[in-house]
Design a protein around this motif. Structure first.
Motif, mmCIF file in Angstrom:
data_model
loop_
_atom_site.group_PDB
_atom_site.id
_atom_site.type_symbol
_atom_site.label_atom_id
_atom_site.label_comp_id
_atom_site.label_asym_id
_atom_site.label_seq_id
_atom_site.Cartn_x
_atom_site.Cartn_y
_atom_site.Cartn_z
ATOM 1 N N SER A 56 0.829 -1.215 0.000
ATOM 2 C CA SER A 56 0.000 0.000 0.000
ATOM 3 C C SER A 56 0.861 1.262 0.000
ATOM 4 O O SER A 56 0.466 2.276 -0.569
ATOM 5 N N ASP A 63 2.696 -3.713 6.074
ATOM 6 C CA ASP A 63 2.768 -4.359 4.759
ATOM 7 C C ASP A 63 4.169 -4.908 4.494
ATOM 8 O O ASP A 63 4.331 -6.020 3.997
ATOM 9 N N THR A 406 4.546 10.909 -9.292
ATOM 10 C CA THR A 406 4.457 12.256 -8.693
ATOM 11 C C THR A 406 4.560 12.244 -7.175
ATOM 12 O O THR A 406 4.519 13.289 -6.554
ATOM 13 N N PHE A 408 7.093 11.049 -5.361
ATOM 14 C CA PHE A 408 8.467 11.001 -4.845
ATOM 15 C C PHE A 408 9.290 12.108 -5.484
ATOM 16 O O PHE A 408 8.828 12.781 -6.391
ATOM 17 N N PRO B 28 -7.050 -3.238 0.624
ATOM 18 C CA PRO B 28 -6.372 -1.988 1.022
ATOM 19 C C PRO B 28 -4.889 -2.192 1.317
ATOM 20 O O PRO B 28 -4.110 -1.251 1.294
ATOM 21 N N HIS B 29 -4.516 -3.440 1.636
ATOM 22 C CA HIS B 29 -3.113 -3.729 1.939
ATOM 23 C C HIS B 29 -2.854 -5.208 1.684
ATOM 24 O O HIS B 29 -3.769 -5.936 1.279
ATOM 25 N N TYR B 94 -4.024 -3.443 -3.252
ATOM 26 C CA TYR B 94 -4.773 -2.948 -4.433
ATOM 27 C C TYR B 94 -5.162 -4.060 -5.409
ATOM 28 O O TYR B 94 -5.314 -3.811 -6.604
ATOM 29 N N GLU B 125 -1.930 18.210 -11.396
ATOM 30 C CA GLU B 125 -1.037 17.049 -11.400
ATOM 31 C C GLU B 125 -1.694 15.949 -10.576
ATOM 32 O O GLU B 125 -2.547 16.227 -9.743
ATOM 33 N N ARG B 126 -1.245 14.721 -10.785
ATOM 34 C CA ARG B 126 -1.667 13.651 -9.879
ATOM 35 C C ARG B 126 -0.913 13.870 -8.578
ATOM 36 O O ARG B 126 0.316 13.753 -8.534
ATOM 37 N N ARG B 128 -1.471 14.775 -3.946
ATOM 38 C CA ARG B 128 -2.360 14.853 -2.784
ATOM 39 C C ARG B 128 -2.745 16.312 -2.588
ATOM 40 O O ARG B 128 -1.913 17.213 -2.758
ATOM 41 N N PHE B 160 3.075 17.747 -3.904
ATOM 42 C CA PHE B 160 3.536 17.132 -5.142
ATOM 43 C C PHE B 160 5.047 16.969 -5.104
ATOM 44 O O PHE B 160 5.759 17.951 -4.880
ATOM 45 N N MET B 161 5.522 15.762 -5.284
ATOM 46 C CA MET B 161 6.945 15.478 -5.267
ATOM 47 C C MET B 161 7.626 16.091 -4.047
ATOM 48 O O MET B 161 8.624 16.804 -4.154
ATOM 49 N N LYS B 162 7.037 15.856 -2.892
ATOM 50 C CA LYS B 162 7.550 16.297 -1.606
ATOM 51 C C LYS B 162 7.592 17.819 -1.455
ATOM 52 O O LYS B 162 8.318 18.338 -0.612
ATOM 53 N N ARG B 163 6.842 18.518 -2.306
ATOM 54 C CA ARG B 163 6.777 19.969 -2.163
ATOM 55 C C ARG B 163 5.322 20.383 -2.050
ATOM 56 O O ARG B 163 4.454 19.745 -2.631
ATOM 57 N N GLU B 164 5.076 21.495 -1.363
ATOM 58 C CA GLU B 164 3.708 21.982 -1.237
ATOM 59 C C GLU B 164 3.549 23.234 -2.090
ATOM 60 O O GLU B 164 4.275 24.206 -1.908
ATOM 61 N N MET B 186 -5.497 11.575 -2.774
ATOM 62 C CA MET B 186 -4.731 11.526 -4.018
ATOM 63 C C MET B 186 -5.718 11.741 -5.167
ATOM 64 O O MET B 186 -6.663 10.976 -5.328
ATOM 65 N N GLN B 189 -4.715 13.689 -12.222
ATOM 66 C CA GLN B 189 -4.619 14.920 -13.012
ATOM 67 C C GLN B 189 -5.902 15.133 -13.814
ATOM 68 O O GLN B 189 -6.409 14.196 -14.433
#
Lengths: 466, 218
Positions: A56, A63, A406, A408, B28-29, B94, B125-126, B128, B160-164, B186, B189
């Motif tokens: 996950s 996990d 997107t 990482f 879910p896991h 998943y 973008e895709r 969060r 996005f990519m560890k930036r806000e 999440m 796009q």
């Protein structure tokens, strides 16, 4: 039963761990999350018939451990990032009913050295120079303002103009959660912002306030220890060329080279000093894995210990490239795995020599002219030259299009060059960058930008105080 | 408004003709899929109650690290397909395990219409997404559909990519009529984040909602 390692990471580091396992004759299991299916760290093990499980999240400990149990793994390699410096995870791995080997330092060491302020306290007590500032985490605005005022006054007394401080998340790292402040009025709003950021990202509101050192070089000392008390170093690295978010872009080993450029201080003395101090702290805590001691060295040649990274670093390979154990180049990931499984080193510091200069370039999809804005999109063409002095570490396939995930860092590859001296390494670095092609498009259909032009522009600045 | 009356009628007609959606339930896991608690043709319900305090129907048991966990339906409908071959096996995260044929509710029909009629802010973008803290506070205080945002105001924070990165409102002042994502979700796009409307358009949107409420059974 032979050992099997679960590689709890992604991208190029997962590939390097696979390679190290193969060299040591160890079996391994990989994991990935949706979006990473195209990565070579998923494709290559599958091609070799190795287990590769969809989990996950790379941050889901349950996990990772469930997959480790299912596949009968005996050890977990966390790589860098994710769980690599999480002492709770390391403790869980070794203390559960079916214990596994955690390939990294003991959890107690990660706990003690993983927190910047703990390191600062330990170093301070051992007489190791640290950056002037708070020793304990600050949680209150009033205390933050008082400390900031004290540091501004100290800088004025020292003749540092204009005085400036750094407010940063105590539990942060990788350049995240740091802001510069040059006016006392800004302290409270910035403190609030960093505190809320720190809570959101790291689950700890603690904030560090310290003098902002300018005009410095960022140096690292590569340490290796083991449970038998053996301790060696693999020289120094210079990571001064960073993005505005303080993320490294070019790293060079060794940390200074007086034969390449002049320094306003005795560079060799400083390198020896930071190495000795790093070993002193490592010995004090009984360091038992690979780790990096990070230092700031000012133009005056003053060195301050910044933090300790209790993990394998992205840039570990440049230290390996310049090191020779009885004439043989080491692989630091292999050394890390051997240390975790209880092997003795089989050599000592006097057996380690150094040869040449190595430079690592981080190839990243980013717009360096717009604040190093990370870019997503699709890579349609990725080509690089092949030379015996060059190693390219990448998870990006070259035989098909690759969609950049997107979630990482948009790191695409590491280019590691070696030269007999710094001038040759620099020339080779330039040759590598000029012959590397990365093409693609962004989600808006625009051509994908990379940092290659920026790396070329910055290459002549390596190792120099400008 | 993006849609005229004729287009809205057509959309409602098509929804009446096929008011179903097929939802694929995924694990879910990782873990062992110990047993299915439903069979094909069973009716299941999603979470209900004012605060969704009543959980959905149990679907299957997933055991990880010796902790069995009952996975429940997040949506109401009829179980259309069950992958029995996975029972007793270790599954990845998943992995699709069953399908639910869901009949659209009045609330969902309204949401579908609003996606077509409001001025939609889509995900660039895709990534969060989080509602901008100031806007979230105002919506909490004044309620959804009442807050007006001015040009330059932050709407959403994209992680996005560890930036806000903040997404800022551009154009005329508008009412934030509907949120299409939850905190930290999440979002792909191009998918909608927020539905905005001009103050003068609000009566039309409200009339449309009233129409669906009248024509569509709860």
């Amino acid at each position: 039963m032979s050992d099997r390692v679960l590689i709890a990471n992604r991208g190029e580091i997962a590939l390097r761990i696979m390679e190290a396992c193969e060299n040591l004759g160890l079996d391994y299991v990989c994991v990935y999350t949706p979006g990473d299916e195209q990565s070579l760290h998923v494709k290559l093990p599958r091609k070799k018939g190795k287990h590769c499980f969809c989990i996950s999240s790379y941050r889901d400990a349950n996990d990772i451990l469930a997959v480790a149990d299912e596949t009968k793994c005996t050890a977990i390699h966390p790589g860098y990032g994710f769980f690599s410096e999480d002492f709770r995870f390391a403790r869980r791995v070794v203390k559960r009913s079916r214990p596994l080997v955690f390939i990294g330092p003991r959890w107690e060491v990660i706990r003690d050295l993983g927190h910047k302020l703990n390191v600062k306290k330990l170093a301070f007590d051992l007489g190791i120079p640290v950056i002037p500032g708070t020793i304990n985490p600050v949680y209150s605005e009033i205390e933050a303002e008082a400390k900031a005022e004290e540091l501004f006054l100290w800088q004025e007394e020292q003749g540092i103009e204009p005085p400036r401080i750094l407010i940063k998340a105590a539990a942060g790292g990788g350049g995240m959660g740091i802001e510069e402040v040059d006016e006392l009025d800004q302290v409270r709003p910035v403190f609030r912002r960093i505190r809320s950021y720190a809570k959101r990202l790291f689950g700890d509101e603690g904030v560090v306030i310290e003098v902002c050192i300018r005009d410095y070089h960022h140096l690292e000392v590569q340490i290796l220890g083991n449970m038998h008390g053996e301790l060696v170093h693999f020289g120094t690295r210079n990571c001064t060329i960073q993005s505005i978010g303080r993320q490294k872009r070019i790293e060079i080993a060794p940390g200074f080279d007086p034969a390449y450029t002049d320094y306003p201080f005795d560079a060799q003395r400083v390198l020896d000093e930071i190495t000795d101090y790093s070993l002193k702290l490592a010995a004090h805590v009984g360091y038992d894995s690979v780790g990096t001691w990070e230092w700031l060295v000012t133009r005056e040649g003053k060195a301050f210990l910044m933090e300790v990274n209790t993990r394998i670093q992205v840039e570990n390979e440049i230290s390996a490239r310049i090191s020779r154990i009885r004439g043989r180049e080491p692989n630091l990931i292999e050394e890390q795995i051997r240390a975790a499984f209880g092997d003795k080193l089989g050599y000592s510091q006097k057996d380690i020599g150094f040869e040449g200069t190595s430079i690592e370039f981080r190839l990243i999809a980013e717009d360096t002219k717009q604040g190093f804005r990370p870019l997503s999109g699709v890579i349609t063409r990725f080509e690089f030259p092949e030379y015996e002095w060059l190693r390219v570490r990448t998870h990006v396939p070259r035989d098909e299009e690759y969609r950049i995930p997107t979630e990482f860092d948009p790191n695409l590859a590491l280019g590691i060059v070696w030269g007999r001296d710094t001038s040759e390494a620099e020339k080779r670095g330039e040759q590598f960058l000029k012959h590397t092609v990365i093409e693609g498009y962004t989600p808006k259909g625009e051509p994908l930008k990379t940092n290659i032009p920026y790396l070329l522009e910055k290459l002549p600045e390596i190792l120099k105080f400008l | 408004m993006p849609l005229d009356n004729r287009e809205i009628n057509q959309l409602l007609q098509s929804l009446r003709a096929n008011p179903y959606r097929l939802y694929v339930v995924e694990t879910p896991h990782t873990g062992y899929l110990r047993e299915f608690l439903v069979k094909e043709g069973d009716e299941v319900t999603g979470p209900s109650g004012k605060w969704m305090e009543r959980p959905g129907s149990p679907l299957f048991v997933l055991e990880r690290e010796r902790n069995p966990k009952t996975i429940r339906a997040k949506i109401s409908g009829e179980v259309a397909k069950v992958r029995r071959e996975l029972e007793g096996k270790f599954v990845e995260a998943y992995q699709p395990v069953l399908e639910i044929r869901h009949t659209l509710t009045q609330k969902e029909i309204i949401a579908e219409l609003l996606r077509k009629t409001l001025h939609i802010v889509t995900a660039p973008e895709r990534a969060r997404y989080f509602l901008a803290p100031d806007l979230a506070k105002r919506i909490e205080k004044e309620g959804e559909g009442r807050v007006v945002v001015k040009p330059g105001e932050e709407l959403v924070i994209m992680s996005f990519m560890k930036r806000e990165t903040p997404i800022v409102h551009q154009g005329e002042p508008m009412v934030v009529f509907r949120l299409f994502f939850s905190r930290g979700q999440m979002v792909e796009q191009g998918e909608p984040l927020l539905g905005l409307c001009l103050e003068k358009e609000r009566p039309y949107v409200e009339k449309l909602i009233a129409r669906v409420k009248e024509e569509w059974p709860v």
